[in-house]
Design an enzyme around this catalytic site. Structure first.
Site, PDB file in Angstrom:
ATOM      1  N   GLY A  48       0.826  -1.197   0.000  1.00 43.28           N
ATOM      2  CA  GLY A  48       0.000   0.000   0.000  1.00 43.28           C
ATOM      3  C   GLY A  48       0.859   1.246   0.000  1.00 43.28           C
ATOM      4  CD  GLN A  53       3.297   5.804   2.582  1.00 39.92           C
ATOM      5  OE1 GLN A  53       2.332   5.241   2.086  1.00 39.92           O
ATOM      6  NE2 GLN A  53       4.307   5.142   3.122  1.00 39.92           N
ATOM      7  CB  CYS A 110       5.440   2.388   7.296  1.00 39.43           C
ATOM      8  SG  CYS A 110       4.836   3.876   6.490  1.00 39.43           S
ATOM      9  CG  LEU A 111       6.644   1.462   1.210  1.00 41.69           C
ATOM     10  CD1 LEU A 111       6.113   1.725  -0.192  1.00 41.69           C
ATOM     11  CD2 LEU A 111       7.734   0.412   1.162  1.00 41.69           C
ATOM     12  CG  HIS A 152      -0.294   1.047   7.243  1.00 45.49           C
ATOM     13  ND1 HIS A 152       0.741   0.571   8.027  1.00 45.49           N
ATOM     14  CD2 HIS A 152       0.275   1.963   6.414  1.00 45.49           C
ATOM     15  CE1 HIS A 152       1.860   1.181   7.687  1.00 45.49           C
ATOM     16  NE2 HIS A 152       1.617   2.027   6.702  1.00 45.49           N
ATOM     17  CD  GLU A 153      -1.020   2.190   2.709  1.00 46.99           C
ATOM     18  OE1 GLU A 153      -0.701   3.368   2.441  1.00 46.99           O
ATOM     19  OE2 GLU A 153      -0.187   1.343   3.071  1.00 46.99           O
ATOM     20  CG  HIS A 156       0.204   6.725   5.402  1.00 50.48           C
ATOM     21  ND1 HIS A 156       1.345   7.250   5.988  1.00 50.48           N
ATOM     22  CD2 HIS A 156       0.483   5.420   5.168  1.00 50.48           C
ATOM     23  CE1 HIS A 156       2.252   6.288   6.105  1.00 50.48           C
ATOM     24  NE2 HIS A 156       1.750   5.164   5.621  1.00 50.48           N
TER      25      HIS A 156
END
Ligand code: ZN
Length: 196
Positions: A48, A53, A110-111, A152-153, A156
């Site tokens: 995701g 991000q 997480c990226l 999670h997404e 963000h």
């Protein structure tokens, strides 16, 4: 071309992302951003990616969990996590509702927090209403790992990161996660949580 992944500490990751209007969504620039987000997600690869991000404070998320990402994981773990492949999905202006508040604990990464993992509690089942990339309304009901990715997404887009709600003593490097915890099921994770 791939997009730069912004890391924790960048203010855009803590902002409330802006809603996307229908006319802006359909503009070539926004459609290109979506394509680049998909390319960036697949390159890493991750499951995701949210627009903040990549430095864009817009309510856009891309999700994809390919079968090939599951190959090295034990079948029992995938089953326990309710992890099944998710085809590519673009969500614009998503609204999330918790359908089942039962809390499930698994590791996340997480990226934008590159190189680390930790256990995060998430709700078991959610509903998301959003637009697709063309502005068509969609409703998703998801449980298990899919529900985790969505939570999670969408966090963000509200300036939240998984470390805000992590089990602090489970925080570890990616290398040590791979070495000791990659295959951990809920029983093993529970041991960290119960540790005094
Ligand atoms: Zn993330």
């Amino acid at each position: 071309m791939l997009l730069k992944l912004f890391q924790i500490g960048e203010p855009v990751l803590r902002a409330n992302a802006k809603k996307v209007t229908k006319s802006n969504l359909l503009k070539p620039d926004t459609q290109q951003l979506i394509d680049l987000m998909i390319g960036t997600l697949r390159d890493y690869p991750g499951v995701g990616l949210a627009a903040p991000q990549v430095g864009e404070d817009l309510q856009i998320v891309v999700i994809e969990d390919k079968k090939e990402y599951h190959q090295k994981l034990p079948k029992m773990l995938l089953k326990e996590q309710g992890r099944v492949p998710i085809p590519l999905q673009v969500l614009v202006n998503p609204k999330l509702k918790i359908l089942d508040p039962e809390t499930i604990y698994y590791f996340e990464g997480c990226l934008s927090i590159s190189g680390y993992r930790a256990v995060v509690p998430r709700s078991q089942k959610v509903e998301v209403k959003a637009w697709d990339r063309h502005g068509k309304p969609i409703t998703i009901q998801a449980s298990g790992y899919y529900a985790r990715i969505l939570q999670h997404e969408i966090d963000h887009l509200n300036g939240l990161l998984y470390v805000d709600n992590t089990i602090a003593k489970s925080f570890m490097t990616e290398a040590n996660f791979s070495k000791y915890w990659r295959k951990a099921n809920s029983t093993k994770i529970r041991k960290i949580l119960d540790q005094k």
